[in-house]
Design a protein around this motif. Structure first.
Motif, PDB file in Angstrom:
ATOM      1  N   PHE A   3     -12.791 -23.667   8.400  1.00 39.54           N
ATOM      2  CA  PHE A   3     -11.984 -23.980   7.218  1.00 39.54           C
ATOM      3  C   PHE A   3     -12.678 -23.508   5.953  1.00 39.54           C
ATOM      4  O   PHE A   3     -13.902 -23.437   5.904  1.00 39.54           O
ATOM      5  CB  PHE A   3     -11.747 -25.493   7.127  1.00 39.54           C
ATOM      6  CG  PHE A   3     -10.825 -26.014   8.193  1.00 39.54           C
ATOM      7  CD1 PHE A   3      -9.489 -26.222   7.931  1.00 39.54           C
ATOM      8  CD2 PHE A   3     -11.302 -26.281   9.467  1.00 39.54           C
ATOM      9  CE1 PHE A   3      -8.633 -26.686   8.911  1.00 39.54           C
ATOM     10  CE2 PHE A   3     -10.458 -26.734  10.450  1.00 39.54           C
ATOM     11  CZ  PHE A   3      -9.120 -26.946  10.177  1.00 39.54           C
ATOM     12  N   SER A  25      -0.180 -24.750  -5.185  1.00 42.01           N
ATOM     13  CA  SER A  25       0.107 -24.648  -3.756  1.00 42.01           C
ATOM     14  C   SER A  25      -1.143 -24.840  -2.920  1.00 42.01           C
ATOM     15  O   SER A  25      -1.068 -25.223  -1.752  1.00 42.01           O
ATOM     16  CB  SER A  25       0.774 -23.315  -3.441  1.00 42.01           C
ATOM     17  OG  SER A  25      -0.069 -22.263  -3.813  1.00 42.01           O
ATOM     18  N   LEU A  26      -2.328 -24.594  -3.510  1.00 40.92           N
ATOM     19  CA  LEU A  26      -3.566 -24.914  -2.790  1.00 40.92           C
ATOM     20  C   LEU A  26      -3.833 -26.423  -2.807  1.00 40.92           C
ATOM     21  O   LEU A  26      -4.670 -26.915  -2.055  1.00 40.92           O
ATOM     22  CB  LEU A  26      -4.759 -24.188  -3.427  1.00 40.92           C
ATOM     23  CG  LEU A  26      -4.974 -22.715  -3.073  1.00 40.92           C
ATOM     24  CD1 LEU A  26      -6.030 -22.112  -3.982  1.00 40.92           C
ATOM     25  CD2 LEU A  26      -5.371 -22.537  -1.633  1.00 40.92           C
ATOM     26  N   TYR A  36      -9.378 -28.547   1.789  1.00 40.19           N
ATOM     27  CA  TYR A  36      -9.761 -27.746   2.954  1.00 40.19           C
ATOM     28  C   TYR A  36      -8.539 -27.011   3.474  1.00 40.19           C
ATOM     29  O   TYR A  36      -7.474 -27.600   3.638  1.00 40.19           O
ATOM     30  CB  TYR A  36     -10.330 -28.658   4.048  1.00 40.19           C
ATOM     31  CG  TYR A  36     -11.640 -29.295   3.666  1.00 40.19           C
ATOM     32  CD1 TYR A  36     -12.846 -28.735   4.050  1.00 40.19           C
ATOM     33  CD2 TYR A  36     -11.662 -30.455   2.904  1.00 40.19           C
ATOM     34  CE1 TYR A  36     -14.050 -29.314   3.693  1.00 40.19           C
ATOM     35  CE2 TYR A  36     -12.861 -31.048   2.532  1.00 40.19           C
ATOM     36  CZ  TYR A  36     -14.047 -30.468   2.930  1.00 40.19           C
ATOM     37  OH  TYR A  36     -15.242 -31.045   2.580  1.00 40.19           O
ATOM     38  N   HIS A  37      -8.702 -25.719   3.704  1.00 42.11           N
ATOM     39  CA  HIS A  37      -7.609 -24.916   4.253  1.00 42.11           C
ATOM     40  C   HIS A  37      -8.149 -24.051   5.384  1.00 42.11           C
ATOM     41  O   HIS A  37      -9.288 -23.583   5.300  1.00 42.11           O
ATOM     42  CB  HIS A  37      -6.996 -24.016   3.171  1.00 42.11           C
ATOM     43  CG  HIS A  37      -6.141 -24.757   2.195  1.00 42.11           C
ATOM     44  ND1 HIS A  37      -4.886 -25.214   2.520  1.00 42.11           N
ATOM     45  CD2 HIS A  37      -6.362 -25.127   0.919  1.00 42.11           C
ATOM     46  CE1 HIS A  37      -4.368 -25.831   1.477  1.00 42.11           C
ATOM     47  NE2 HIS A  37      -5.247 -25.795   0.497  1.00 42.11           N
ATOM     48  N   THR A  40      -7.503 -18.144   7.043  1.00 43.41           N
ATOM     49  CA  THR A  40      -6.447 -17.189   7.388  1.00 43.41           C
ATOM     50  C   THR A  40      -6.364 -16.161   6.261  1.00 43.41           C
ATOM     51  O   THR A  40      -6.813 -16.426   5.146  1.00 43.41           O
ATOM     52  CB  THR A  40      -5.070 -17.873   7.504  1.00 43.41           C
ATOM     53  OG1 THR A  40      -4.790 -18.527   6.263  1.00 43.41           O
ATOM     54  CG2 THR A  40      -5.014 -18.882   8.619  1.00 43.41           C
ATOM     55  N   GLN A  42      -3.805 -15.415   4.644  1.00 40.78           N
ATOM     56  CA  GLN A  42      -2.949 -15.989   3.608  1.00 40.78           C
ATOM     57  C   GLN A  42      -3.763 -16.832   2.632  1.00 40.78           C
ATOM     58  O   GLN A  42      -3.637 -16.699   1.408  1.00 40.78           O
ATOM     59  CB  GLN A  42      -1.846 -16.860   4.238  1.00 40.78           C
ATOM     60  CG  GLN A  42      -0.734 -16.100   4.911  1.00 40.78           C
ATOM     61  CD  GLN A  42      -1.131 -15.528   6.261  1.00 40.78           C
ATOM     62  OE1 GLN A  42      -2.080 -16.004   6.886  1.00 40.78           O
ATOM     63  NE2 GLN A  42      -0.440 -14.507   6.710  1.00 40.78           N
ATOM     64  N   THR A  43      -4.618 -17.707   3.187  1.00 35.26           N
ATOM     65  CA  THR A  43      -5.469 -18.534   2.326  1.00 35.26           C
ATOM     66  C   THR A  43      -6.412 -17.649   1.515  1.00 35.26           C
ATOM     67  O   THR A  43      -6.631 -17.890   0.326  1.00 35.26           O
ATOM     68  CB  THR A  43      -6.295 -19.510   3.180  1.00 35.26           C
ATOM     69  OG1 THR A  43      -5.488 -20.017   4.220  1.00 35.26           O
ATOM     70  CG2 THR A  43      -6.826 -20.638   2.356  1.00 35.26           C
ATOM     71  N   MET A  46      -4.729 -16.240  -1.421  1.00 32.71           N
ATOM     72  CA  MET A  46      -4.544 -17.236  -2.478  1.00 32.71           C
ATOM     73  C   MET A  46      -5.850 -17.482  -3.234  1.00 32.71           C
ATOM     74  O   MET A  46      -5.857 -17.613  -4.460  1.00 32.71           O
ATOM     75  CB  MET A  46      -4.020 -18.546  -1.883  1.00 32.71           C
ATOM     76  CG  MET A  46      -2.560 -18.510  -1.523  1.00 32.71           C
ATOM     77  SD  MET A  46      -2.157 -19.771  -0.340  1.00 32.71           S
ATOM     78  CE  MET A  46      -1.783 -21.119  -1.406  1.00 32.71           C
ATOM     79  N   ILE A  47      -6.940 -17.553  -2.477  1.00 29.31           N
ATOM     80  CA  ILE A  47      -8.247 -17.758  -3.122  1.00 29.31           C
ATOM     81  C   ILE A  47      -8.549 -16.590  -4.057  1.00 29.31           C
ATOM     82  O   ILE A  47      -9.020 -16.783  -5.180  1.00 29.31           O
ATOM     83  CB  ILE A  47      -9.350 -17.905  -2.051  1.00 29.31           C
ATOM     84  CG1 ILE A  47      -9.188 -19.223  -1.288  1.00 29.31           C
ATOM     85  CG2 ILE A  47     -10.732 -17.846  -2.680  1.00 29.31           C
ATOM     86  CD1 ILE A  47     -10.062 -19.340  -0.071  1.00 29.31           C
TER      87      ILE A  47
END
Lengths: 91, 110
Positions: A3, A25-26, A36-37, A40, A42-43, A46-47
């Motif tokens: 994660f 959205s995070l 914690y995400h 991926t 996608q994450t 976003m980061i």
């Protein structure tokens, strides 16, 4: 499964609508909030959109909000040597 | 004429903020720390993805296009291209929200 541990360390005030949307959205609403995400692409994307505002590290297990809160709790300042009810403190 | 009665611009005109022409050494130091922090974050994200055998377009593009803090020249770290500025360069601290935006590359030849 690993994660991303993501903490918002700079405020999103005054940043673009898009960046603030990514923060929302995070799940980052205020500074010093940690979420914690899963790792991926996608994450990661976003980061990368708000990389100047975050610190990120990789962890194996995510903590719940309650566990994060407990970790931040300052020490009580005393130790109970002989608890009256041992089963109560063991929990 | 002297002391607090001195007719300076802030006293006679009200609000006046000025950004100094050059950055102080401490501003530069903190700016370098911020650049490094972004570098570390990108590296962390990239490593985490690589462990899972994945890549992200945004990370790949950043790595390809953007120099790291160590690779950057001082000229690009502390100044940026501005077509209206003298010698086409102005301090990076004049960029709005400059502590929270990434400004690393400049047009080639400038």
């Amino acid at each position: 499964m690993s994660f991303f541990k993501i903490t918002l360390i700079r405020s999103g005030i005054g940043m673009t609508e898009r960046q603030n949307g990514v923060l929302k959205s995070l799940g980052l609403r205020k500074r010093m909030k940690t979420v914690y995400h899963p790792v991926t692409p996608q994450t990661a994307g976003m980061i990368m959109k708000v990389k100047e505002l975050l610190t990120v590290s990789e962890v194996d297990t995510p903590l719940t909000q309650k566990e994060i809160h407990e970790k931040r709790r300052p020490p009580k300042g005393f130790i109970v040597e002989n608890p009256l009810r041992p089963e109560a403190t063991a929990e | 004429m002297f002391g607090f009665l001195r007719p300076t611009q802030p006293l006679s005109g009200g609000l006046l903020w000025k950004i100094p022409w050059r950055m102080s050494s401490m501003q530069k130091y903190r700016h370098r720390q911020r650049l490094r922090r972004v570098d570390r974050l990108v590296e962390c994200v990239d490593n985490a993805l690589a462990k899972q055998g994945m890549t992200a377009a945004a990370v790949e593009r950043w790595k390809m296009e953007m120099p790291t803090e160590a690779e950057m020249e001082p000229r690009d770290k502390y100044t940026l291209f501005d077509r209206n500025a003298k010698k086409y360069r102005k301090g990076v601290h004049k960029v709005p929200k400059w502590t929270r935006v990434s400004q690393r590359v400049n047009p080639p030849g400038y």
